[in-house]
Scaffold this active site. Structure first.
Site, PDB file in Angstrom:
ATOM      1  N   GLU A 122      38.363  32.317   5.867  1.00 45.61           N
ATOM      2  CA  GLU A 122      38.401  33.422   4.996  1.00 45.61           C
ATOM      3  C   GLU A 122      39.074  32.920   3.605  1.00 45.61           C
ATOM      4  O   GLU A 122      40.273  32.946   3.486  1.00 45.61           O
ATOM      5  CB  GLU A 122      39.313  34.645   5.393  1.00 45.61           C
ATOM      6  N   ALA A 133      46.499  40.008   0.373  1.00 47.09           N
ATOM      7  CA  ALA A 133      47.473  39.143   1.268  1.00 47.09           C
ATOM      8  C   ALA A 133      46.912  37.523   1.045  1.00 47.09           C
ATOM      9  O   ALA A 133      47.635  36.714   1.760  1.00 47.09           O
ATOM     10  CB  ALA A 133      47.821  39.575   2.601  1.00 47.09           C
ATOM     11  N   GLY A 213      39.918  44.942  -0.344  1.00 46.31           N
ATOM     12  CA  GLY A 213      39.767  43.667  -1.262  1.00 46.31           C
ATOM     13  C   GLY A 213      38.543  43.663  -1.876  1.00 46.31           C
ATOM     14  O   GLY A 213      38.092  42.541  -2.038  1.00 46.31           O
ATOM     15  N   ASP A 240      41.701  50.836  12.058  1.00 47.10           N
ATOM     16  CA  ASP A 240      42.982  51.270  12.641  1.00 47.10           C
ATOM     17  C   ASP A 240      43.691  52.386  12.091  1.00 47.10           C
ATOM     18  O   ASP A 240      44.691  53.024  12.453  1.00 47.10           O
ATOM     19  CB  ASP A 240      44.241  50.083  12.190  1.00 47.10           C
ATOM     20  N   ASP A 266      40.880  41.910  11.923  1.00 45.24           N
ATOM     21  CA  ASP A 266      41.865  41.145  10.732  1.00 45.24           C
ATOM     22  C   ASP A 266      43.300  41.002  11.214  1.00 45.24           C
ATOM     23  O   ASP A 266      44.268  41.108  10.420  1.00 45.24           O
ATOM     24  CB  ASP A 266      41.928  41.980   9.570  1.00 45.24           C
ATOM     25  N   GLY A 302      46.695  42.068   6.478  1.00 42.04           N
ATOM     26  CA  GLY A 302      45.939  42.138   7.847  1.00 42.04           C
ATOM     27  C   GLY A 302      46.517  43.172   8.567  1.00 42.04           C
ATOM     28  O   GLY A 302      46.719  44.297   8.116  1.00 42.04           O
TER      29      GLY A 302
END
Length: 375
Positions: A122, A133, A213, A240, A266, A302
């Site tokens: 990544e 991040a 992102g 999530d 992630d 993440g």
């Protein structure tokens, strides 16, 4: 050995009250006829889940390149219903990425839990504006020689690399990576709709954690999200409940179809651990209330999501049914990086890597090569 369940989820249908025969670790047959002896596993047998975007688990991080950490992550993932995964790196120095790739290449055959099916890089060829991040000081234009080196150090394990398509040399890089058998994903990018679509036309086939992102969807500037929705590339999705609103997940799945959406976690090192302070690369992270966030700035860093919970969330949100949610967490991610010949489905001749779910979609057991390894 024969196993029975009320439902057995295949790649193209759900069998009801069937028996699955496992011989020498592989699936041998599916039958409606009761054998003399069998184990009734209960409600649902489904393929082992495939996480193609995961940085760490149980306090370990792929980027630390620590001896034995890959095995700890691998074993921990069994409690998440994951039987195959791609250890995932972060944007970092070339030297640290070299070491991370080398260690995975040395240790991947010896893990005792979920099977390592490749590496996902990544970055580091991203754009600062949507760094999230990721560490901007290590970002650069795509460099095919670096990719070749990482692939060599890992013994040819690199299956996927993410880039920002607006960076100089991106299209040529996509062509060369694809020629090496490596999937190219698009993410951490401020690309225009046109640039992102062009990258897909030229061979990129995945959007990294869609919505997060990347340049958003606007009716006069469709951006990366618009390109994700309007091309046939596979869209990763973190379900999530923090990264993406359930309604947005519903919209994406309705537009793309479940066969073009891949559930990923992630997940970072705090997965499976208590709340508190952690690190993601060089950044300090606080884990609290179900999220991992950078201490400085508060960006999501993440997740701590378990893939089995992403499946359940989609169903609880009334966004997908059981069959669709299972495919999005197994077959679709496997297809996205070309490993569906070895995992992602229950099929005669395939390894008997499967999970057992109860009527509430809780994980009862995980099997590897026909052997119960969790639950």
């Amino acid at each position: 050995m024969f196993y029975k369940a009320k439902y057995i989820v295949l790649e193209d249908q759900v069998l009801e009250n069937f028996y699955m025969e496992v011989c020498h670790g592989k699936i041998k047959s599916f039958s409606k006829n009761p054998p003399e002896e069998f184990e009734d596993l209960g409600e649902i047998i489904a393929p082992g889940l495939v996480d193609t975007h995961i940085h760490g688990y149980r306090g370990e991080d792929i980027m630390n390149a620590k001896k034995g950490a890959l095995n700890i992550i691998s074993k921990g993932l069994l409690e998440c219903g994951v039987t195959s995964f791609l250890p995932t790196t972060l944007t970092d120095s070339t030297e640290k990425l070299n070491e991370a790739c080398r260690v995975v290449g040395e240790e991947y055959k010896d893990v005792e839990g979920a099977k390592v099916r490749g590496i996902f890089l990544e970055g580091p060829f991203f754009t600062e504006k949507y760094k999230g991040a990721q560490n901007e000081k290590y970002m650069s234009d795509p460099d095919i020689e670096k990719l070749k080196k990482w692939n060599e150090l890992s013994k040819g394990l690199v299956k996927k690399i993410a880039i920002a398509p607006e960076r100089d040399g991106a299209i040529d890089f996509i062509h060369q990576a694809n020629a090496m058998g490596i999937a190219v994903a698009l993410g951490h990018s401020d690309a225009s709709y046109k640039d992102a679509c062009k990258a897909v036309e030229e061979g990129a086939n995945i959007f990294v954690h869609t919505f997060n992102g990347m340049s958003g969807l606007h009716h006069r500037n469709p951006g990366m999200v618009g390109a994700a929705m309007n091309t046939d590339a596979i869209s990763e999705l973190i379900c999530d409940g923090h990264h993406v609103n359930p309604a947005a997940a519903n919209i994406l799945i309705n537009v793309k179809g479940p066969n073009h959406v891949a559930l990923i976690t992630d997940c970072m090192s705090a997965g499976g651990m208590a709340e508190g302070d952690y690190k993601l690369g060089e950044f300090d992270v606080i884990v609290k209330d179900g999220t991992a966030r950078l201490k400085e700035g508060g960006s999501l860093a993440g997740s701590i999501l378990k893939l089995k919970d992403a499946v359940k969330n989609l169903i609880d949100w009334d966004v997908a049914d059981l069959f669709e949610a299972i495919q999005m967490a197994s077959l679709v991610p496997a297809k996205s990086v070309g490993i569906d010949d070895v995992c992602g489905k229950l099929k005669v001749g395939y390894a008997a890597d499967f999970i057992v779910l109860d009527e509430n979609l809780g994980l009862k057991a995980t099997f590897l090569d026909g052997k119960r390894v969790f639950g």
